[in-house]
Design a protein around this motif. Structure first.
Motif, PDB file in Angstrom:
ATOM      1  N   GLY A  12       0.812  -1.213   0.000  1.00 56.74           N
ATOM      2  CA  GLY A  12       0.000   0.000   0.000  1.00 56.74           C
ATOM      3  C   GLY A  12       0.840   1.254   0.000  1.00 56.74           C
ATOM      4  N   VAL A  13       1.911   1.262   0.802  1.00 54.69           N
ATOM      5  CA  VAL A  13       2.800   2.420   0.836  1.00 54.69           C
ATOM      6  C   VAL A  13       3.545   2.567  -0.485  1.00 54.69           C
ATOM      7  CG1 VAL A  13       4.798   3.421   1.984  1.00 54.69           C
ATOM      8  CG2 VAL A  13       3.040   2.279   3.334  1.00 54.69           C
ATOM      9  N   ASN A  14       3.983   1.445  -1.050  1.00 59.57           N
ATOM     10  CA  ASN A  14       4.748   1.460  -2.294  1.00 59.57           C
ATOM     11  C   ASN A  14       3.913   1.965  -3.466  1.00 59.57           C
ATOM     12  OD1 ASN A  14       7.169   0.988  -3.638  1.00 59.57           O
ATOM     13  ND2 ASN A  14       6.532  -1.027  -4.315  1.00 59.57           N
ATOM     14  N   LYS A  15       2.606   1.772  -3.400  1.00 66.11           N
ATOM     15  CA  LYS A  15       1.714   2.156  -4.498  1.00 66.11           C
ATOM     16  C   LYS A  15       1.683   3.664  -4.704  1.00 66.11           C
ATOM     17  CE  LYS A  15      -3.083   1.620  -6.019  1.00 66.11           C
ATOM     18  NZ  LYS A  15      -4.424   1.065  -5.649  1.00 66.11           N
ATOM     19  N   TYR A  16       1.803   4.428  -3.633  1.00 67.34           N
ATOM     20  CA  TYR A  16       1.686   5.880  -3.716  1.00 67.34           C
ATOM     21  C   TYR A  16       3.031   6.590  -3.583  1.00 67.34           C
ATOM     22  CZ  TYR A  16      -3.018   4.335  -2.596  1.00 67.34           C
ATOM     23  OH  TYR A  16      -4.221   3.672  -2.599  1.00 67.34           O
ATOM     24  N   PHE A  20      12.129   7.268  -5.709  1.00 67.90           N
ATOM     25  CA  PHE A  20      12.982   7.394  -4.529  1.00 67.90           C
ATOM     26  C   PHE A  20      12.331   6.734  -3.315  1.00 67.90           C
ATOM     27  CE2 PHE A  20      14.340  11.057  -7.120  1.00 67.90           C
ATOM     28  CZ  PHE A  20      15.703  10.837  -7.137  1.00 67.90           C
ATOM     29  N   GLY A  21      11.025   6.886  -3.179  1.00 70.41           N
ATOM     30  CA  GLY A  21      10.324   6.278  -2.059  1.00 70.41           C
ATOM     31  C   GLY A  21      10.340   4.767  -2.112  1.00 70.41           C
ATOM     32  N   ARG A  22      10.265   4.202  -3.313  1.00 69.74           N
ATOM     33  CA  ARG A  22      10.315   2.741  -3.434  1.00 69.74           C
ATOM     34  C   ARG A  22      11.689   2.199  -3.060  1.00 69.74           C
ATOM     35  NH1 ARG A  22       7.412   4.276  -8.183  1.00 69.74           N
ATOM     36  NH2 ARG A  22       5.184   3.771  -7.987  1.00 69.74           N
ATOM     37  N   VAL A  23      12.742   2.906  -3.481  1.00 65.26           N
ATOM     38  CA  VAL A  23      14.096   2.486  -3.095  1.00 65.26           C
ATOM     39  C   VAL A  23      14.271   2.615  -1.583  1.00 65.26           C
ATOM     40  CG1 VAL A  23      16.550   2.972  -3.382  1.00 65.26           C
ATOM     41  CG2 VAL A  23      15.036   3.100  -5.348  1.00 65.26           C
ATOM     42  N   TRP A  24      13.770   3.702  -1.002  1.00 66.87           N
ATOM     43  CA  TRP A  24      13.843   3.890   0.447  1.00 66.87           C
ATOM     44  C   TRP A  24      13.138   2.760   1.174  1.00 66.87           C
ATOM     45  CZ3 TRP A  24      10.208   4.321   4.269  1.00 66.87           C
ATOM     46  CH2 TRP A  24      10.640   4.819   5.499  1.00 66.87           C
ATOM     47  N   LEU A  25      11.967   2.384   0.693  1.00 64.29           N
ATOM     48  CA  LEU A  25      11.205   1.325   1.337  1.00 64.29           C
ATOM     49  C   LEU A  25      11.922  -0.017   1.240  1.00 64.29           C
ATOM     50  CD1 LEU A  25       8.514   1.073   2.827  1.00 64.29           C
ATOM     51  CD2 LEU A  25       7.468   0.403   0.662  1.00 64.29           C
ATOM     52  N   SER A  26      12.576  -0.270   0.114  1.00 65.44           N
ATOM     53  CA  SER A  26      13.323  -1.521  -0.056  1.00 65.44           C
ATOM     54  C   SER A  26      14.503  -1.582   0.909  1.00 65.44           C
ATOM     55  CB  SER A  26      13.813  -1.646  -1.498  1.00 65.44           C
ATOM     56  OG  SER A  26      12.735  -1.650  -2.408  1.00 65.44           O
ATOM     57  N   ILE A  27      15.214  -0.465   1.053  1.00 66.19           N
ATOM     58  CA  ILE A  27      16.353  -0.433   1.982  1.00 66.19           C
ATOM     59  C   ILE A  27      15.887  -0.642   3.418  1.00 66.19           C
ATOM     60  CG2 ILE A  27      18.136   1.066   2.954  1.00 66.19           C
ATOM     61  CD1 ILE A  27      18.543   2.249   0.220  1.00 66.19           C
ATOM     62  N   VAL A  28      14.792   0.022   3.784  1.00 65.62           N
ATOM     63  CA  VAL A  28      14.289  -0.117   5.151  1.00 65.62           C
ATOM     64  C   VAL A  28      13.864  -1.552   5.434  1.00 65.62           C
ATOM     65  CG1 VAL A  28      12.403   0.544   6.702  1.00 65.62           C
ATOM     66  CG2 VAL A  28      13.607   2.286   5.401  1.00 65.62           C
ATOM     67  N   PHE A  29      13.201  -2.169   4.482  1.00 64.68           N
ATOM     68  CA  PHE A  29      12.693  -3.524   4.717  1.00 64.68           C
ATOM     69  C   PHE A  29      13.810  -4.568   4.692  1.00 64.68           C
ATOM     70  CE2 PHE A  29      10.806  -7.512   3.105  1.00 64.68           C
ATOM     71  CZ  PHE A  29       9.950  -7.776   4.166  1.00 64.68           C
ATOM     72  N   LEU A  30      14.694  -4.484   3.695  1.00 68.87           N
ATOM     73  CA  LEU A  30      15.719  -5.513   3.529  1.00 68.87           C
ATOM     74  C   LEU A  30      16.906  -5.328   4.463  1.00 68.87           C
ATOM     75  CD1 LEU A  30      15.774  -5.814  -0.372  1.00 68.87           C
ATOM     76  CD2 LEU A  30      14.708  -7.376   1.251  1.00 68.87           C
ATOM     77  N   PHE A  31      17.401  -4.099   4.568  1.00 66.54           N
ATOM     78  CA  PHE A  31      18.652  -3.863   5.279  1.00 66.54           C
ATOM     79  C   PHE A  31      18.480  -3.339   6.697  1.00 66.54           C
ATOM     80  CE2 PHE A  31      19.666  -3.416   0.753  1.00 66.54           C
ATOM     81  CZ  PHE A  31      20.670  -4.369   0.643  1.00 66.54           C
ATOM     82  N   VAL A  84      10.293   5.724  12.106  1.00 64.01           N
ATOM     83  CA  VAL A  84      10.595   5.974  10.699  1.00 64.01           C
ATOM     84  C   VAL A  84       9.514   5.422   9.783  1.00 64.01           C
ATOM     85  CG1 VAL A  84      12.165   5.296   8.843  1.00 64.01           C
ATOM     86  CG2 VAL A  84      13.076   6.247  10.936  1.00 64.01           C
ATOM     87  N   THR A  85       8.989   4.250  10.098  1.00 65.44           N
ATOM     88  CA  THR A  85       8.034   3.591   9.197  1.00 65.44           C
ATOM     89  C   THR A  85       6.594   4.059   9.396  1.00 65.44           C
ATOM     90  OG1 THR A  85       7.906   1.755  10.784  1.00 65.44           O
ATOM     91  CG2 THR A  85       9.447   1.526   8.939  1.00 65.44           C
ATOM     92  N   CYS A  86       6.245   4.488  10.596  1.00 60.60           N
ATOM     93  CA  CYS A  86       4.850   4.874  10.845  1.00 60.60           C
ATOM     94  C   CYS A  86       4.371   6.079  10.029  1.00 60.60           C
ATOM     95  CB  CYS A  86       4.633   5.140  12.333  1.00 60.60           C
ATOM     96  SG  CYS A  86       4.479   3.623  13.308  1.00 60.60           S
ATOM     97  N   PRO A  87       5.200   7.126   9.791  1.00 55.87           N
ATOM     98  CA  PRO A  87       4.696   8.248   8.984  1.00 55.87           C
ATOM     99  C   PRO A  87       4.227   7.864   7.594  1.00 55.87           C
ATOM    100  CG  PRO A  87       6.677   8.897  10.141  1.00 55.87           C
ATOM    101  CD  PRO A  87       6.517   7.428  10.374  1.00 55.87           C
ATOM    102  N   SER A  88       4.791   6.798   7.010  1.00 62.09           N
ATOM    103  CA  SER A  88       4.339   6.376   5.681  1.00 62.09           C
ATOM    104  C   SER A  88       2.879   5.944   5.697  1.00 62.09           C
ATOM    105  CB  SER A  88       5.214   5.232   5.166  1.00 62.09           C
ATOM    106  OG  SER A  88       6.564   5.640   5.056  1.00 62.09           O
ATOM    107  N   LEU A  89       2.393   5.498   6.853  1.00 65.00           N
ATOM    108  CA  LEU A  89       0.992   5.094   6.958  1.00 65.00           C
ATOM    109  C   LEU A  89       0.051   6.284   6.831  1.00 65.00           C
ATOM    110  CD1 LEU A  89       1.232   2.579   9.942  1.00 65.00           C
ATOM    111  CD2 LEU A  89       1.301   2.092   7.509  1.00 65.00           C
ATOM    112  N   LEU A 200      18.125   9.549   0.496  1.00 71.84           N
ATOM    113  CA  LEU A 200      17.013   9.234  -0.408  1.00 71.84           C
ATOM    114  C   LEU A 200      15.797  10.107  -0.116  1.00 71.84           C
ATOM    115  CD1 LEU A 200      17.243   5.340  -0.590  1.00 71.84           C
ATOM    116  CD2 LEU A 200      17.602   6.944  -2.463  1.00 71.84           C
ATOM    117  N   SER A 201      15.472  10.286   1.142  1.00 66.05           N
ATOM    118  CA  SER A 201      14.338  11.145   1.500  1.00 66.05           C
ATOM    119  C   SER A 201      14.600  12.594   1.109  1.00 66.05           C
ATOM    120  CB  SER A 201      14.061  11.046   3.000  1.00 66.05           C
ATOM    121  OG  SER A 201      13.725   9.734   3.375  1.00 66.05           O
ATOM    122  N   PHE A 202      15.834  13.050   1.274  1.00 63.59           N
ATOM    123  CA  PHE A 202      16.186  14.418   0.896  1.00 63.59           C
ATOM    124  C   PHE A 202      16.052  14.607  -0.617  1.00 63.59           C
ATOM    125  CE2 PHE A 202      19.455  17.543  -0.381  1.00 63.59           C
ATOM    126  CZ  PHE A 202      18.959  18.652   0.284  1.00 63.59           C
TER     127      PHE A 202
END
Length: 265
Positions: A12-16, A20-31, A84-89, A200-202
């Motif tokens: 759901g977060v990745n859809k919107y 840059f946001g998708r790469v950020w989400l991948s780094i947060v989830f994987l690493f 870090v992850t809650c604001p995306s909601l 990435l966020s910047f």
């Protein structure tokens, strides 16, 4: 951990999100999340039990441990990941609010009525501000926690021997941390991933603001061009209107020729 819920949440977060946001989400989830779940707790474990000092003075061991480890690394990283992850909601909730508002509007005025939003997931208006503010908040959170780790643990290094002079220790006491090299590697890894997420966020904020400024400039240029074209059309219409009136109404100085025909018989 409910991985199905986490997968749906990330989708759901990745859809919107932007690229840059998708790469950020991948780094947060994987690493960050996976490394934290799989390895962080095993690396730190029960630190107070493994923290040893070369003294039997009652209370010295606890005081020295509290001095060098005021907050557990695992709990600090868990708190960081939550913040870090809650604001995306908020973005997903804002889109859900738009969908619900659009549904109620259609129920009230019929399916053929004019829609409130062209696309409820498009970052325009309030949703754009929500998205940008969440990015700024994530940058602030990551930067704050990177500074806290440096401030609380006096850097990102874990020495093999630490010197403790806290009361009630009778003198300078040597204390030893278990697996200091492993802890140093994981700490540096988490700090580097946090800095990568900040960058990435910047860049995403710059991209969104630049895109919005470009759209505003394009709309202003189109409006100015349209106004200029309207002024030119009005000027031409006024010019040709005056000329047509002059042709329809002859002036006082206009001469009508008269002819005298002489006939002889």
């Amino acid at each position: 951990m409910n991985w199905a819920f986490l997968q749906g949440l990330i989708s759901g977060v990745n859809k919107y999100s932007t690229a840059f946001g998708r790469v950020w989400l991948s780094i947060v989830f994987l690493f960050r999340i996976l490394v934290f779940v799989v390895a962080a707790e095993k690396v730190w474990g029960d630190e107070q039990k493994d923290f040893s000092c070369n003294t039997a003075q009652p209370g010295c061991h606890n005081v020295c441990f509290d001095h060098f480890f005021p907050v557990s690394h695992v709990r600090l990283w868990a708190l960081q990941l939550i913040f870090v992850t809650c604001p995306s909601l908020l973005v997903v909730m804002h889109v859900a609010y738009r969908d619900e508002r659009e549904r109620k509007h259609a129920e009230k005025y019929g399916e053929g009525c004019r829609k409130l939003y062209k696309d409820t997931g498009k970052k325009r208006g309030g949703l754009w501000w929500t998205y940008v503010l969440t990015l700024l908040f994530k940058i602030l959170v990551d930067a704050t926690f990177v500074f806290l780790i440096y401030y609380l643990y006096e850097g990102y290094d874990f020495p093999i021997v630490v010197k403790c002079t806290e009361i009630p220790c009778p003198n300078t006491v040597d204390c030893f941390i278990s697996r200091p090299t492993e802890k140093r590697i994981f700490t540096i890894f988490m700090v580097v991933t946090s800095l990568a997420c900040i960058l990435l966020s910047f860049f995403e904020v710059l991209y969104l603001v630049g895109k919005r400024c470009k759209e505003c400039l394009v709309s202003m240029c189109k409006a100015e061009s349209s106004n200029k074209q309207k002024r030119q059309t009005a000027t031409l219409n006024g010019k040709y209107g005056v000329e047509s009136e002059l042709l329809k109404t002859p002036g006082k100085n206009s001469a009508v020729p008269s002819y005298n025909v002489a006939m002889s018989y």
